[in-house]
Scaffold this motif. Structure first.
Motif, PDB file in Angstrom:
ATOM      1  N   GLU A 126       3.843 -10.676  13.028  1.00 26.27           N
ATOM      2  CA  GLU A 126       3.280 -11.145  11.759  1.00 26.27           C
ATOM      3  C   GLU A 126       2.107 -10.280  11.337  1.00 26.27           C
ATOM      4  N   ASP A 127       1.316  -9.835  12.310  1.00 26.94           N
ATOM      5  CA  ASP A 127       0.160  -9.015  12.015  1.00 26.94           C
ATOM      6  C   ASP A 127       0.581  -7.688  11.380  1.00 26.94           C
ATOM      7  N   ALA A 128       1.672  -7.096  11.889  1.00 26.89           N
ATOM      8  CA  ALA A 128       2.160  -5.830  11.339  1.00 26.89           C
ATOM      9  C   ALA A 128       2.656  -6.014   9.907  1.00 26.89           C
ATOM     10  N   GLU A 129       3.346  -7.111   9.646  1.00 30.74           N
ATOM     11  CA  GLU A 129       3.823  -7.384   8.295  1.00 30.74           C
ATOM     12  C   GLU A 129       2.651  -7.536   7.326  1.00 30.74           C
ATOM     13  N   ARG A 130       1.617  -8.220   7.779  1.00 27.92           N
ATOM     14  CA  ARG A 130       0.454  -8.414   6.921  1.00 27.92           C
ATOM     15  C   ARG A 130      -0.234  -7.079   6.647  1.00 27.92           C
ATOM     16  N   ALA A 131      -0.329  -6.250   7.673  1.00 24.05           N
ATOM     17  CA  ALA A 131      -0.947  -4.933   7.498  1.00 24.05           C
ATOM     18  C   ALA A 131      -0.142  -4.083   6.535  1.00 24.05           C
ATOM     19  N   TRP A 132       1.194  -4.168   6.621  1.00 22.71           N
ATOM     20  CA  TRP A 132       2.032  -3.373   5.725  1.00 22.71           C
ATOM     21  C   TRP A 132       1.782  -3.756   4.267  1.00 22.71           C
ATOM     22  N   HIS A 133       1.606  -5.033   4.011  1.00 19.12           N
ATOM     23  CA  HIS A 133       1.416  -5.504   2.637  1.00 19.12           C
ATOM     24  C   HIS A 133       0.016  -5.203   2.115  1.00 19.12           C
ATOM     25  N   GLU A 134      -0.986  -5.208   2.998  1.00 19.27           N
ATOM     26  CA  GLU A 134      -2.365  -5.200   2.534  1.00 19.27           C
ATOM     27  C   GLU A 134      -3.166  -3.955   2.870  1.00 19.27           C
ATOM     28  N   MET A 135      -2.627  -3.053   3.699  1.00 21.88           N
ATOM     29  CA  MET A 135      -3.364  -1.838   4.068  1.00 21.88           C
ATOM     30  C   MET A 135      -2.600  -0.595   3.643  1.00 21.88           C
ATOM     31  N   PRO A 136      -2.997   0.072   2.585  1.00 22.31           N
ATOM     32  CA  PRO A 136      -2.324   1.310   2.182  1.00 22.31           C
ATOM     33  C   PRO A 136      -2.406   2.394   3.246  1.00 22.31           C
ATOM     34  N   GLU A 137      -3.503   2.390   4.040  1.00 18.47           N
ATOM     35  CA  GLU A 137      -3.632   3.381   5.113  1.00 18.47           C
ATOM     36  C   GLU A 137      -2.558   3.191   6.175  1.00 18.47           C
TER      37      GLU A 137
END
Length: 225
Positions: A126-137
């Motif tokens: 879930e953490d990776a999915e959230r990062a994909w959506h919210e972190m352009p880096e």
């Protein structure tokens, strides 16, 4: 590295590189013809692809391609009597893999992200999915790795083609595997370095669980977009 992560990395290496090489030279030592040894050594990854598809209860395109390419190259080699046809098959596989990896840049998630799914467990998914959506880096780093991996596979294919057409047949399997291992090693080193730099800069792992402070940085990420 956890056991499931080691399996995700080591099993493909053993099945697609180490075992076929061992089978080829064992058969050659027993007096098998070059085309026979090449064909039988190629059965190992093809059988693994089919076995994996049966366990998944789903046959994917790449599995079909591996088996189909083996069948076509085997038939062509039988007709022509030229073992180099089977050697060229080994160049076609990384070529297709490289093109497929690069094509995932146009998909919802690139190859590097999907590869990381095999290594993540629990909350890291879930953490990776959230990062994909919210972190352009995060997205940029995984797309960059995807591009790197795809281009290296295409380089492997080009070099393998040259080897198959120029070197003595019995030398090609060994030199080709050394070449593949070398390129793979360079990709792994580059991937580890990029991942460490990303973790140091953003407090987050590209493939595993989030590092300390990553949640706070994730919450700040939208303001930087």
């Amino acid at each position: 590295m956890e056991s499931h992560s080691r399996r995700a990395l080591l099993v493909p290496l053993a099945v697609n590189i180490a075992l076929p090489l061992a089978v080829y030279y064992i058969l050659r030592a027993q007096g098998a013809a070059q085309w026979q040894a090449l064909l039988l050594s190629s059965v190992v990854p093809a059988a693994h692809a089919l076995g994996t598809a049966v366990l998944r209860r789903r046959l994917e395109f790449f599995d079909l391609f591996v088996v189909g390419l083996l069948a076509v190259s085997a038939a062509t080699s039988l007709i022509s009597g030229n073992p180099r046809v089977l050697l060229l098959k080994d160049a076609a596989l990384p070529a297709l893999l490289g093109l497929w990896i690069l094509a995932t840049l146009l998909a919802a998630r690139p190859f590097a992200f999907r590869f990381g799914e095999r290594l993540r467990t629990g909350a890291a998914v879930e953490d990776a999915e959230r990062a994909w959506h919210e972190m352009p880096e995060y997205r940029s780093a995984l797309r960059g790795l995807t591009t790197l991996w795809g281009c290296v596979q295409l380089l492997d294919a080009a070099l393998s083609t040259v080897l198959a057409l120029t070197l003595p047949v019995d030398v090609v399997p060994l030199v080709g595997r050394i070449q593949s291992f070398t390129l793979l090693g360079l990709v792994i080193v580059a991937t580890v370095r990029r991942s460490r730099r990303f973790r140091a800069r953003h407090g987050r792992s590209l493939f595993g669980t989030a590092g300390p402070g990553s949640r706070e940085r994730l919450e700040e990420a939208p303001s930087r977009v």
